[in-house]
Write a protein that holds these residues in place. Structure first.
Motif, mmCIF file in Angstrom:
data_model
loop_
_atom_site.group_PDB
_atom_site.id
_atom_site.type_symbol
_atom_site.label_atom_id
_atom_site.label_comp_id
_atom_site.label_asym_id
_atom_site.label_seq_id
_atom_site.Cartn_x
_atom_site.Cartn_y
_atom_site.Cartn_z
ATOM 1 N N ALA A 253 0.843 -1.198 0.000
ATOM 2 C CA ALA A 253 0.000 0.000 0.000
ATOM 3 C C ALA A 253 0.877 1.246 0.000
ATOM 4 O O ALA A 253 2.023 1.189 0.457
ATOM 5 C CB ALA A 253 -0.915 0.005 1.228
ATOM 6 N N PRO A 254 0.347 2.359 -0.480
ATOM 7 C CA PRO A 254 1.122 3.596 -0.420
ATOM 8 C C PRO A 254 1.225 4.101 1.021
ATOM 9 O O PRO A 254 0.338 3.840 1.836
ATOM 10 C CB PRO A 254 0.311 4.569 -1.280
ATOM 11 C CG PRO A 254 -1.077 4.029 -1.297
ATOM 12 C CD PRO A 254 -0.968 2.547 -1.112
ATOM 13 N N VAL A 346 -9.765 -5.076 -5.329
ATOM 14 C CA VAL A 346 -8.695 -4.839 -4.358
ATOM 15 C C VAL A 346 -9.295 -4.482 -2.994
ATOM 16 O O VAL A 346 -10.501 -4.259 -2.872
ATOM 17 C CB VAL A 346 -7.754 -3.687 -4.810
ATOM 18 C CG1 VAL A 346 -7.054 -4.053 -6.106
ATOM 19 C CG2 VAL A 346 -8.520 -2.374 -4.959
ATOM 20 N N MET A 347 -8.422 -4.411 -1.988
ATOM 21 C CA MET A 347 -8.818 -4.045 -0.619
ATOM 22 C C MET A 347 -10.066 -4.835 -0.227
ATOM 23 O O MET A 347 -10.117 -6.035 -0.444
ATOM 24 C CB MET A 347 -8.971 -2.520 -0.524
ATOM 25 C CG MET A 347 -7.609 -1.822 -0.698
ATOM 26 S SD MET A 347 -7.629 -0.031 -0.531
ATOM 27 C CE MET A 347 -7.765 0.462 -2.259
ATOM 28 N N GLU A 348 -11.080 -4.165 0.335
ATOM 29 C CA GLU A 348 -12.266 -4.897 0.782
ATOM 30 C C GLU A 348 -13.406 -4.787 -0.223
ATOM 31 O O GLU A 348 -14.569 -4.999 0.129
ATOM 32 C CB GLU A 348 -12.700 -4.381 2.154
ATOM 33 C CG GLU A 348 -11.632 -4.604 3.212
ATOM 34 C CD GLU A 348 -12.050 -4.110 4.588
ATOM 35 O OE1 GLU A 348 -12.321 -4.974 5.454
ATOM 36 O OE2 GLU A 348 -12.104 -2.884 4.808
ATOM 37 N N ASN A 349 -13.081 -4.458 -1.474
ATOM 38 C CA ASN A 349 -14.143 -4.203 -2.438
ATOM 39 C C ASN A 349 -15.060 -5.402 -2.690
ATOM 40 O O ASN A 349 -16.246 -5.225 -2.967
ATOM 41 C CB ASN A 349 -13.558 -3.690 -3.759
ATOM 42 C CG ASN A 349 -12.957 -2.298 -3.615
ATOM 43 O OD1 ASN A 349 -13.048 -1.692 -2.539
ATOM 44 N ND2 ASN A 349 -12.333 -1.797 -4.664
ATOM 45 N N GLU A 350 -14.515 -6.627 -2.582
ATOM 46 C CA GLU A 350 -15.364 -7.825 -2.780
ATOM 47 C C GLU A 350 -16.632 -7.772 -1.922
ATOM 48 O O GLU A 350 -17.655 -8.317 -2.322
ATOM 49 C CB GLU A 350 -14.582 -9.089 -2.381
ATOM 50 C CG GLU A 350 -13.520 -9.466 -3.357
ATOM 51 C CD GLU A 350 -14.000 -10.515 -4.370
ATOM 52 O OE1 GLU A 350 -13.433 -11.624 -4.358
ATOM 53 O OE2 GLU A 350 -14.932 -10.227 -5.154
ATOM 54 N N SER A 351 -16.514 -7.111 -0.772
ATOM 55 C CA SER A 351 -17.629 -7.147 0.187
ATOM 56 C C SER A 351 -18.856 -6.371 -0.291
ATOM 57 O O SER A 351 -19.928 -6.514 0.287
ATOM 58 C CB SER A 351 -17.178 -6.595 1.542
ATOM 59 O OG SER A 351 -16.990 -5.183 1.442
ATOM 60 N N GLY A 384 -3.428 -2.740 -1.266
ATOM 61 C CA GLY A 384 -4.022 -1.459 -0.893
ATOM 62 C C GLY A 384 -3.571 -0.332 -1.796
ATOM 63 O O GLY A 384 -3.500 0.817 -1.355
ATOM 64 N N LEU A 385 -3.264 -0.649 -3.060
ATOM 65 C CA LEU A 385 -2.700 0.339 -3.992
ATOM 66 C C LEU A 385 -3.582 0.447 -5.238
ATOM 67 O O LEU A 385 -3.888 -0.561 -5.867
ATOM 68 C CB LEU A 385 -1.284 -0.094 -4.397
ATOM 69 C CG LEU A 385 -0.556 0.752 -5.443
ATOM 70 C CD1 LEU A 385 -0.243 2.146 -4.905
ATOM 71 C CD2 LEU A 385 0.735 0.060 -5.886
ATOM 72 N N VAL A 386 -3.960 1.671 -5.601
ATOM 73 C CA VAL A 386 -4.688 1.910 -6.855
ATOM 74 C C VAL A 386 -3.854 2.859 -7.699
ATOM 75 O O VAL A 386 -3.529 3.965 -7.253
ATOM 76 C CB VAL A 386 -6.088 2.516 -6.596
ATOM 77 C CG1 VAL A 386 -6.811 2.793 -7.912
ATOM 78 C CG2 VAL A 386 -6.932 1.577 -5.724
ATOM 79 N N LEU A 387 -3.479 2.438 -8.892
ATOM 80 C CA LEU A 387 -2.745 3.316 -9.814
ATOM 81 C C LEU A 387 -3.738 3.862 -10.838
ATOM 82 O O LEU A 387 -4.762 3.236 -11.117
ATOM 83 C CB LEU A 387 -1.610 2.541 -10.495
ATOM 84 C CG LEU A 387 -0.539 1.975 -9.533
ATOM 85 C CD1 LEU A 387 0.542 1.237 -10.308
ATOM 86 C CD2 LEU A 387 0.075 3.081 -8.678
#
Ligand code: NHW
Ligand code: EN5
Length: 388
Positions: A253-254, A346-351, A384-387
């Motif tokens: 993550a950043p 990514v992260m908790e997006n599946e939820s 935890g990284l979005v480019l």
């Protein structure tokens, strides 16, 4: 198989099974005096151009190169159309290096024919915070493809990153290269289903009519969560605290400070939007969500020339359930006339993806680190990284 990538300090497919190799840098830094001092040679008709993105004419040339030659979907129906304001934002974060905005132009016509860029970032991998370059906007004009220009661009940006004593990089691509740290899927939430179907972005589901589809994707007119509002400058410290605590949970993550949050997350019209929940009682900032604006050109359609897409960026929930927070993000995106809201798993997006009627796209996004090994890779939910 990969004549160029085989020569680079990246995880090689053949090492995938070897668990004895440790996490961390693949090769050590070399003394700066040993970093090659002059640019790599280009074919004789071309020259390097360090880009000044404050120059509106040059920014317009970069915009046009990308608008006509950058990433398309697998059926060449859509092409990313990053706006000039977006490009300026993406390429000029705190402490950016002008030397990392690298163009190639034709010597005679001065036409911009290729580009690659880097921006500095601190990225944490497990407990190691590493100074890296985020590499993006690699593009070679369609007429100059398959001439091995991309490896020259990549070597040149690498050299200029090394000159700043930085030895690692992060990048994403839709294609498989040696070797992804993780592979994510794009998910799409229709906001304007009729247009999406008309342009071929989505299809009428089986046993569905247009009016049932429009009803299926209907959203309330205004956000539902009390205290939901746009982020302002005065929120930077609170958002930084929320985001730092949240990103600490992920393997990669950043490492954002307040200056980063001010740059990357303060709302900019048609570039980046951020909202938060301020508790009506305590005035505490408890939740945060954001998305960036990346339209796509619609290729070969008689009725429409662009799709307005929002891309989920960083979201943090501590009090408002994430699903409810993202539903409010969908509502504001709909209010602002976006056609589709996109997110990665990514992260908790599946939820929230299935519950909020996102559907899986046909595109994948592979994440890579340069000169940094992460044994066995990670899951998308550990990223935890979005480019951009
Ligand atoms: S991904 C988007 C990349 N851009 C596009 O897809 C736009 C449309 N396509 C093009 O413009 C986000 C061309 O097809 C490009 C390739 C320029 C992609 N990443 O010149 P040749 C980014 O910007 C390898 C990396 O003949 P071409 C991230 C390919 O595997 N490598 O091909 C960028 C082959 O090598 P191999 C890629 O089609 C990250 C070689 O290029 C690639 O005319 C960059 C062929 O070159 C890709 N997306 O041009 C890396 N696509 O070994 C940064 C192809 O397999 C690394 N290739 O023979 C870190 C640097 C900094 C380090 C600092 C310490
Ligand atoms: C990033 N910085 O393939 C760099 N997009 O799914 C570059 N598909 O939009 C890497 N093919 O699935 C970029 N509609 C890699 C991605 C390149 C672009 C890309 C995909 C991502 C995409 C759409 C359109 C497909 C058109 C035909 C797609 C289905 C939507 C549907 C909505 C309703 C519910 C089910 C899904």
């Amino acid at each position: 198989r990969h004549k160029f990538w085989e020569t680079q300090p990246v995880g090689q497919f053949r090492d995938a099974a070897d668990n004895s190799l440790p996490d961390g840098p693949i090769e050590p830094p070399t003394p700066l005096s040993e970093v090659r001092a002059d640019p790599y040679p280009l074919p004789a008709a071309f020259e390097w151009l360090t880009c000044d993105l404050e120059d509106d004419a040059l920014l317009a040339d970069l915009y046009s190169l990308l608008a006509h030659n950058y990433v398309e979907d697998d059926e060449n129906m859509f092409r990313f159309n990053y706006s000039p304001a977006f490009l300026r934002w993406a390429l000029k974060p705190p402490s950016f290096f002008r030397a990392w905005h690298i163009g190639v132009r034709a010597k005679e016509s001065k036409k911009l024919v290729a580009f690659i860029s880097g921006v500095p970032a601190r990225i944490r991998a497990r407990d190691d915070v590493v100074r890296m370059a985020e590499i993006n906007f690699l593009c070679v004009h369609k007429k100059l493809r398959s001439k091995r220009l991309a490896p020259v661009l990549i070597r040149e940006v690498t050299r200029r990153v090394h000159q700043e004593n930085i030895w690692q990089a992060a990048y994403t691509a839709g294609v498989v290269l040696p070797t992804p740290i993780t592979t994510c899927r794009y998910w799409h939430r229709s906001l304007n289903p009729k247009k999406l179907i008309d342009v071929g972005f989505s299809r009428l589901g089986p046993r569905m009519t247009m009016s049932r589809t429009v009803r299926l994707y209907k959203l309330p007119d205004a956000p539902l969560t009390p205290g939901f509002r746009r982020m302002e400058f005065r929120d930077v410290a609170a958002v930084t605290r929320l985001l730092r605590a949240y990103l600490a949970k992920f393997v990669v993550a950043p490492d954002f400070d307040e200056l980063d949050v001010e740059h990357w997350l303060l709302p900019r019209e048609d570039v980046v939007d951020s909202y938060l929940v301020e508790s009506p009682e305590t005035h505490e900032v408890t939740d945060f969500c954001s998305f960036y604006t990346l339209p796509s050109s619609v290729l070969n359609n008689a009725n429409y020339s662009t799709l307005k897409a929002a891309y989920s960026y960083y979201n943090v929930s501590t009090k408002t359930p994430l699903q409810q927070l993202m539903n409010d993000a969908l509502i504001v995106a709909k209010q602002k006339n976006y056609d589709v809201f996109n997110a990665l798993d990514v992260m908790e997006n599946e939820s929230f993806l299935k519950e909020l009627k996102f559907g899986p796209g046909d595109g994948q996004l592979h994440y890579y680190l340069y000169n940094y090994r992460i044994r066995n890779g990670i899951k998308p939910s550990e990223l935890g990284l979005v480019l951009l």
